[in-house]
Design an enzyme around this catalytic site. Structure first.
Site, PDB file in Angstrom:
ATOM      1  N   HIS A 304      -6.364  -2.741  10.033  1.00  0.00           N
ATOM      2  CA  HIS A 304      -6.791  -2.410   8.673  1.00  0.00           C
ATOM      3  C   HIS A 304      -7.865  -3.431   8.286  1.00  0.00           C
ATOM      4  O   HIS A 304      -7.580  -4.622   8.200  1.00  0.00           O
ATOM      5  CB  HIS A 304      -5.570  -2.525   7.739  1.00  0.00           C
ATOM      6  CG  HIS A 304      -5.858  -2.236   6.312  1.00  0.00           C
ATOM      7  ND1 HIS A 304      -5.409  -1.098   5.678  1.00  0.00           N
ATOM      8  CD2 HIS A 304      -6.538  -2.936   5.385  1.00  0.00           C
ATOM      9  CE1 HIS A 304      -5.802  -1.117   4.414  1.00  0.00           C
ATOM     10  NE2 HIS A 304      -6.502  -2.219   4.212  1.00  0.00           N
ATOM     11  N   HIS A 347      -1.126 -10.570   1.509  1.00  0.00           N
ATOM     12  CA  HIS A 347      -2.143 -11.627   1.602  1.00  0.00           C
ATOM     13  C   HIS A 347      -2.232 -12.456   0.332  1.00  0.00           C
ATOM     14  O   HIS A 347      -1.704 -12.095  -0.721  1.00  0.00           O
ATOM     15  CB  HIS A 347      -3.512 -11.030   1.966  1.00  0.00           C
ATOM     16  CG  HIS A 347      -4.157 -10.211   0.884  1.00  0.00           C
ATOM     17  ND1 HIS A 347      -5.466 -10.371   0.517  1.00  0.00           N
ATOM     18  CD2 HIS A 347      -3.691  -9.230   0.096  1.00  0.00           C
ATOM     19  CE1 HIS A 347      -5.775  -9.519  -0.434  1.00  0.00           C
ATOM     20  NE2 HIS A 347      -4.715  -8.809  -0.715  1.00  0.00           N
ATOM     21  N   GLU A 353      -8.391 -10.599  -8.022  1.00  0.00           N
ATOM     22  CA  GLU A 353      -8.553  -9.158  -7.867  1.00  0.00           C
ATOM     23  C   GLU A 353      -7.964  -8.425  -9.069  1.00  0.00           C
ATOM     24  O   GLU A 353      -6.766  -8.465  -9.299  1.00  0.00           O
ATOM     25  CB  GLU A 353      -7.814  -8.679  -6.610  1.00  0.00           C
ATOM     26  CG  GLU A 353      -8.137  -9.451  -5.354  1.00  0.00           C
ATOM     27  CD  GLU A 353      -7.262  -9.020  -4.181  1.00  0.00           C
ATOM     28  OE1 GLU A 353      -6.496  -8.043  -4.321  1.00  0.00           O
ATOM     29  OE2 GLU A 353      -7.327  -9.670  -3.136  1.00  0.00           O
ATOM     30  N   TYR A 362      -1.873   5.083  -5.365  1.00  0.00           N
ATOM     31  CA  TYR A 362      -2.451   4.070  -4.477  1.00  0.00           C
ATOM     32  C   TYR A 362      -1.476   3.786  -3.342  1.00  0.00           C
ATOM     33  O   TYR A 362      -0.277   3.654  -3.567  1.00  0.00           O
ATOM     34  CB  TYR A 362      -2.731   2.811  -5.299  1.00  0.00           C
ATOM     35  CG  TYR A 362      -3.321   1.676  -4.526  1.00  0.00           C
ATOM     36  CD1 TYR A 362      -4.584   1.793  -3.949  1.00  0.00           C
ATOM     37  CD2 TYR A 362      -2.624   0.475  -4.365  1.00  0.00           C
ATOM     38  CE1 TYR A 362      -5.129   0.736  -3.227  1.00  0.00           C
ATOM     39  CE2 TYR A 362      -3.172  -0.574  -3.656  1.00  0.00           C
ATOM     40  CZ  TYR A 362      -4.419  -0.437  -3.094  1.00  0.00           C
ATOM     41  OH  TYR A 362      -4.955  -1.480  -2.388  1.00  0.00           O
ATOM     42  N   HIS A 377      -4.144  -9.584  -9.496  1.00  0.00           N
ATOM     43  CA  HIS A 377      -3.632 -10.528  -8.514  1.00  0.00           C
ATOM     44  C   HIS A 377      -4.612 -11.685  -8.507  1.00  0.00           C
ATOM     45  O   HIS A 377      -5.694 -11.601  -7.928  1.00  0.00           O
ATOM     46  CB  HIS A 377      -3.478  -9.859  -7.152  1.00  0.00           C
ATOM     47  CG  HIS A 377      -2.540  -8.684  -7.212  1.00  0.00           C
ATOM     48  ND1 HIS A 377      -2.929  -7.384  -7.000  1.00  0.00           N
ATOM     49  CD2 HIS A 377      -1.222  -8.628  -7.536  1.00  0.00           C
ATOM     50  CE1 HIS A 377      -1.890  -6.575  -7.169  1.00  0.00           C
ATOM     51  NE2 HIS A 377      -0.851  -7.304  -7.495  1.00  0.00           N
ATOM     52  N   HIS A 383       0.360 -11.085  -2.710  1.00  0.00           N
ATOM     53  CA  HIS A 383       0.664  -9.707  -3.097  1.00  0.00           C
ATOM     54  C   HIS A 383       0.593  -8.828  -1.860  1.00  0.00           C
ATOM     55  O   HIS A 383       0.221  -9.283  -0.783  1.00  0.00           O
ATOM     56  CB  HIS A 383      -0.278  -9.220  -4.197  1.00  0.00           C
ATOM     57  CG  HIS A 383      -1.726  -9.371  -3.883  1.00  0.00           C
ATOM     58  ND1 HIS A 383      -2.371 -10.582  -3.953  1.00  0.00           N
ATOM     59  CD2 HIS A 383      -2.661  -8.480  -3.496  1.00  0.00           C
ATOM     60  CE1 HIS A 383      -3.633 -10.437  -3.627  1.00  0.00           C
ATOM     61  NE2 HIS A 383      -3.846  -9.160  -3.326  1.00  0.00           N
TER      62      HIS A 383
HETATM   63 FE   LIG Z   1      -5.503  -8.078  -2.573  1.00  0.00          FE
END
Ligand SMILES: [Fe+2]
Length: 451
Positions: A304, A347, A353, A362, A377, A383
């Protein structure tokens, strides 16, 4: 249209303004457009006298010596000095600017909000702006602010400009018209509009009530991200950005112009509409973009990639690769990666963000992140997927899968974001958001094997 005599019988197109009526295609082009024939001087900027008795005026969006300079020459009924008089300070208490650090608010945390509900009170673009977060410092032209707008009434004989910021507008409900000095931009959900610093405009409700998100960019203007090895195509293509053709009004009505300047608001009274630019040319202009034309590129075998692969626009900070703001789009796409945990991984990030949901669901958070809702975040706070998303993605059969019915975005900034009092106390904060990771189990027991 008079065409030159052509001995080869070429057939010329008759549309002078591109493929979308009322707009000119291209990102940052040096456009030229006139609402009356012959209003735009040719071959020079400042003729001794302009046609129609217009006044020539330059709007500079960069320092004169910036490379490349961004500026637009306007040919208008009155020069802008006639569109401002003595200023009177006014209060728009819900529209905040950085630095705005409320000692009673804890910005450290992972936060999520439901959609801010519409109000019974009639709200305009100015009174309906609700600041959620601020970052950086408006006085030194670094950082940004994020807002929710709730707009149910058109501005009437009222105009606005922000000297502080470039405004990126992401509609989520309703349709808005930005009647600007340089022409008309209409937007609806799945489109965005960008209004440059200093541009005067009026906001009208075409279909309401309207709700959406705004990123107020205090810093350098948005530009297209570097494409690197991706090459010349895909992501946001320059032709899909649309600047308006010239439009003006010659209206003698008592009017107000409100200016956002260093975080404060001031109003000035004039006797006419300031939207009086009959012709213009230059590369400093508002524009719109249809998010449905964004061509996503992603993993086609395994893993990803970083979300930066979905960057639509980036506003640089001066430090290469470290944006003041990245505007990132998560839209419908195919997921095909083999033997891969497909949703966004867990991460922590030096960037902070702020996400908003335009419609649908989502993939990292199947529940709770609702259309019109936002999440934050902040810098270096962990998160990732909730338990259901993790278990589902870890155990599903990995055939090609269409992620459908989804459009979310992120305003990502290198600066920590501070919550406003409105975001902490009045907006519908989900107090239990932090608990979405509560059920994640320890699977490790020291023995090998996939758990
Ligand atoms: Fe993120």
């Amino acid at each position: 249209m008079n065409r030159p005599t052509d001995p080869h019988n070429f057939v010329q197109a008759t549309t002078a303004t591109g493929t979308t009526e009322g707009y000119m295609p291209g990102f940052g082009n040096d456009f030229e457009t006139e609402a009356l024939p012959g209003a735009l001087p040719q071959g020079m900027n400042s003729p001794q006298k302009c046609n129609y008795g217009l006044y020539g005026e330059q709007l500079s969006g960069t320092a004169f010596t910036a490379n490349p300079p961004e500026r637009t020459w306007c040919y208008r009924i009155r020069p802008s000095v006639k569109h401002s008089h003595r200023y009177e300070k006014i209060d728009l208490p819900y529209w905040k600017s950085a630095p705005c650090v409320d000692p009673d608010v804890i910005s450290l945390g992972q936060y999520r909000w439901d959609a801010v509900p519409h109000s019974d009170e009639g709200l305009t673009w100015m009174t309906g702006m609700r600041t959620m977060t601020t970052a950086g410092d408006v006085n030194t032209q670094v950082g940004m602010a994020t807002h929710i707008y709730l707009v149910s009434e058109s501005m009437e004989d009222a105009y606005f400009f922000s000297a502080d910021s470039e405004m990126l507008v992401v509609p989520q409900e309703g349709r808005l018209r930005f009647a600007t000095e340089l022409g008309i931009i209409d937007v609806q959900p799945q489109e965005i509009a960008i209004l440059p610093r200093g541009l005067v405009y009026r906001v009208e409700v075409l279909e309401g009530p309207c709700r959406g998100f705004v990123c107020e960019n205090y810093g350098q203007k948005y530009e297209l991200p570097g494409r690197g090895p991706i090459g010349a195509n895909c992501m946001a293509n320059p032709r899909d950005f649309k600047a308006p053709i010239a439009a003006f009004e010659d209206r003698e009505t008592p009017s107000t112009v409100t200016v956002k300047w260093c975080g404060q608001f001031h109003t000035t009274k004039i006797g006419h509409s300031p939207l009086d630019v009959v012709a213009w040319h230059g590369n400093y202009a508002p524009y719109k973009y249809d998010l449905r034309t964004y061509c996503p590129v992603g993993a086609i075998l395994f893993d990803h990639p970083d979300p930066s692969i979905f960057t639509v626009l980036t506003a640089p900070s001066g430090q290469p690769g470290t944006a003041n703001i990245d505007f990132v789009l998560f839209r419908e796409r195919w997921m095909v990666a083999e033997n891969t945990f497909r949703p966004p991984w867990y991460h922590k990030n030096i960037m902070s963000e702020l996400m908003g949901n335009i419609y649908g669901q989502y993939d990292a958070k199947p529940q709770g992140f609702v259309p019109g809702g936002m999440s934050l975040h902040n810098m270096m706070l962990p998160h990732g997927p909730d338990k259901n998303a993790f278990e589902g993605a870890s155990n599903s059969n990995l055939g090609p899968e269409k992620l459908d019915n989804t459009m979310s975005f992120m305003f990502e900034t290198r600066f920590p974001q501070h919550l406003t009092g409105f975001a902490a106390n009045e907006a519908p904060l989900q107090d239990d958001y932090i608990d979405c990771w509560e059920d994640i189990e320890k699977k490790f027991d020291g023995t090998p094997g996939m758990k």
